[in-house]
Design a protein around this motif. Sequence first.
Motif, PDB file in Angstrom:
ATOM      1  N   THR A 138       0.853  -1.203   0.000  1.00  0.00           N
ATOM      2  CA  THR A 138       0.000   0.000   0.000  1.00  0.00           C
ATOM      3  C   THR A 138       0.885   1.249   0.000  1.00  0.00           C
ATOM      4  O   THR A 138       2.085   1.184   0.333  1.00  0.00           O
ATOM      5  CB  THR A 138      -0.866   0.049   1.283  1.00  0.00           C
ATOM      6  N   ALA A 139       0.242   2.385  -0.329  1.00  0.00           N
ATOM      7  CA  ALA A 139       0.977   3.657  -0.313  1.00  0.00           C
ATOM      8  C   ALA A 139       1.478   3.940   1.104  1.00  0.00           C
ATOM      9  O   ALA A 139       2.594   4.437   1.286  1.00  0.00           O
ATOM     10  CB  ALA A 139       0.066   4.782  -0.810  1.00  0.00           C
ATOM     11  N   ALA A 140       0.673   3.590   2.111  1.00  0.00           N
ATOM     12  CA  ALA A 140       1.084   3.850   3.505  1.00  0.00           C
ATOM     13  C   ALA A 140       2.362   3.074   3.825  1.00  0.00           C
ATOM     14  O   ALA A 140       3.277   3.605   4.479  1.00  0.00           O
ATOM     15  CB  ALA A 140      -0.040   3.444   4.461  1.00  0.00           C
ATOM     16  N   GLU A 141       2.465   1.844   3.321  1.00  0.00           N
ATOM     17  CA  GLU A 141       3.684   1.054   3.574  1.00  0.00           C
ATOM     18  C   GLU A 141       4.886   1.653   2.844  1.00  0.00           C
ATOM     19  O   GLU A 141       6.005   1.639   3.356  1.00  0.00           O
ATOM     20  CB  GLU A 141       3.471  -0.405   3.145  1.00  0.00           C
ATOM     21  N   LEU A 142       4.642   2.178   1.659  1.00  0.00           N
ATOM     22  CA  LEU A 142       5.743   2.805   0.916  1.00  0.00           C
ATOM     23  C   LEU A 142       6.216   4.065   1.635  1.00  0.00           C
ATOM     24  O   LEU A 142       7.425   4.318   1.757  1.00  0.00           O
ATOM     25  CB  LEU A 142       5.313   3.125  -0.530  1.00  0.00           C
ATOM     26  N   ASP A 172       8.913  10.617  -5.501  1.00  0.00           N
ATOM     27  CA  ASP A 172       9.408  11.797  -4.789  1.00  0.00           C
ATOM     28  C   ASP A 172       8.503  12.270  -3.664  1.00  0.00           C
ATOM     29  O   ASP A 172       8.896  13.131  -2.885  1.00  0.00           O
ATOM     30  CB  ASP A 172       9.550  12.975  -5.785  1.00  0.00           C
ATOM     31  N   SER A 173       7.274  11.782  -3.622  1.00  0.00           N
ATOM     32  CA  SER A 173       6.329  12.370  -2.664  1.00  0.00           C
ATOM     33  C   SER A 173       5.241  11.367  -2.287  1.00  0.00           C
ATOM     34  O   SER A 173       5.033  10.368  -2.989  1.00  0.00           O
ATOM     35  CB  SER A 173       5.653  13.597  -3.302  1.00  0.00           C
ATOM     36  N   VAL A 174       4.539  11.704  -1.213  1.00  0.00           N
ATOM     37  CA  VAL A 174       3.400  10.879  -0.782  1.00  0.00           C
ATOM     38  C   VAL A 174       2.356  10.836  -1.894  1.00  0.00           C
ATOM     39  O   VAL A 174       1.797   9.772  -2.211  1.00  0.00           O
ATOM     40  CB  VAL A 174       2.774  11.457   0.517  1.00  0.00           C
ATOM     41  N   ALA A 175       2.123  11.997  -2.515  1.00  0.00           N
ATOM     42  CA  ALA A 175       1.090  12.061  -3.563  1.00  0.00           C
ATOM     43  C   ALA A 175       1.441  11.120  -4.711  1.00  0.00           C
ATOM     44  O   ALA A 175       0.580  10.386  -5.232  1.00  0.00           O
ATOM     45  CB  ALA A 175       0.957  13.498  -4.079  1.00  0.00           C
ATOM     46  N   GLN A 176       2.726  11.106  -5.083  1.00  0.00           N
ATOM     47  CA  GLN A 176       3.144  10.231  -6.190  1.00  0.00           C
ATOM     48  C   GLN A 176       3.030   8.759  -5.791  1.00  0.00           C
ATOM     49  O   GLN A 176       2.626   7.917  -6.589  1.00  0.00           O
ATOM     50  CB  GLN A 176       4.580  10.564  -6.597  1.00  0.00           C
ATOM     51  N   ALA A 177       3.372   8.474  -4.523  1.00  0.00           N
ATOM     52  CA  ALA A 177       3.242   7.097  -4.019  1.00  0.00           C
ATOM     53  C   ALA A 177       1.785   6.655  -4.112  1.00  0.00           C
ATOM     54  O   ALA A 177       1.474   5.551  -4.592  1.00  0.00           O
ATOM     55  CB  ALA A 177       3.734   7.018  -2.578  1.00  0.00           C
ATOM     56  N   GLU A 178       0.882   7.521  -3.684  1.00  0.00           N
ATOM     57  CA  GLU A 178      -0.548   7.161  -3.707  1.00  0.00           C
ATOM     58  C   GLU A 178      -1.033   6.978  -5.139  1.00  0.00           C
ATOM     59  O   GLU A 178      -1.767   6.037  -5.454  1.00  0.00           O
ATOM     60  CB  GLU A 178      -1.366   8.238  -2.989  1.00  0.00           C
ATOM     61  N   ALA A 179      -0.587   7.882  -6.016  1.00  0.00           N
ATOM     62  CA  ALA A 179      -1.029   7.798  -7.413  1.00  0.00           C
ATOM     63  C   ALA A 179      -0.559   6.482  -8.041  1.00  0.00           C
ATOM     64  O   ALA A 179      -1.354   5.748  -8.648  1.00  0.00           O
ATOM     65  CB  ALA A 179      -0.494   8.993  -8.203  1.00  0.00           C
TER      66      ALA A 179
END
Length: 396
Positions: A138-142, A172-179
């Motif tokens: 998940t993005a949270a784990e990343l 580079d960012s949380v937003a990119q991880a989530e996307a």
Amino acid sequence: MLDRVLVVTAGPAPGFPVVGMIGGGQLARMSQEAALALGVSLRVLAASPDESAARAGGDLRWGRHDDPDAVAAFAQGCDVVTFDHEHVPGPILAALVGAGIAVRPGPSALAHAQDKVHMRAAVSAAGVPCPAWAVVATAAELVAFAEGLGGFPVVLKVSRGGYDGRGVWVVDSVAQAEALLGEVALGPGVQWLAEQYVPFTRELAAQVARSPSGQVAVYPVVRTVQTDGICTEVVAPCPGLSDEHALAAQQVALRLAEALDVVGMLAVELFDTPEGVLVNELAMRPHNSGHWTIDGAVTSQFENHLRAVLDLPLGSPMARAPHTVMVNVLGGEHPDLYAAYKHVMARDPGLKVHLYGKDVRPGRKVGHVTAYGEDLDALLARAHHAADYISGVIDE
Ligand code: ADP
């Protein structure tokens, strides 16, 4: 289409073996050249007559690498089966082994070149340095992984099926991880591999050939340059690399070849850092980082791969000249390579031009050029000029 293709095969010389290579790309084509010179027969499993090795002729069989029946039929009569890529599914290889066919490298070794998570686990277990890594779902784990390393950027990869940088992202960012984790759907059996972003000084490759009886040949460590994830330039040996790091890279390759029981060529892609070398990736076949060896080494990687899988004595991996430069020719806008190729040959008779017989598509690897000699800057200029001219990037 396929039933209109006439393939004439004369068969092997008496007493000489047949190597079966699954995959009809340029690696199989360059292996054909080596097999001819060695006097062994190479039988190639190609999916279509448009493939690079198929256009070179020889002993061709038609079929897909992921079709169990096609692979089983192909393997009949081969003394050993090997690969020009790592995508043959494990169960198909296990069935070949079960049928008593010599598969080299074997399925359990090859699994490390098929799955980056499996590879990272084995490299770590062997005590060989590599970037910090974790499997994330998940993005949270990343994000937690990134925070554990002091923050972004981190690198995210698909564990299987990526190549030439496809399936690798710098996040580079949380937003990119989530996307990314939200948008990219993983196929069956594929995982997300998160890695520390390594600010490397340069990328290296260390190649060894290893035979079933344990003989090894170690090539000089090379510098590789990747552009947009594709290897574009290789310099052998790596200029400016300390003896300590060069030796460490070779020792890593030897250690992994032994630990993973690799037979054939092993290419270890590494990051050079001030603190030492880190393993990025493994390939268990001839590799782009070793194309320089055709003209620049006493024994090419293609020849040593064949020698190794046949358990023949290995050839010397020594370089023929102080420097060798290999530059890939990538497809450009012009479909016709022939006119440019004549110009390049006339302009620089010392250059070796290799074209793979592939249809030109922008960005596709369609050939390479090699220059070897004493003056590294001049070799780099000559090889890049020729590659750019053939690609159509420059016209003088
Ligand atoms: P592929 O299997 O598609 O070749 P790689 O895992 O070799 O993918 O990665 C492709 C390129 O991405 C590497 O050659 C390197 O330039 C860059 N890269 C990969 N992993 C990292 C990392 N952990 N840190 C920095 N750059 C990386």
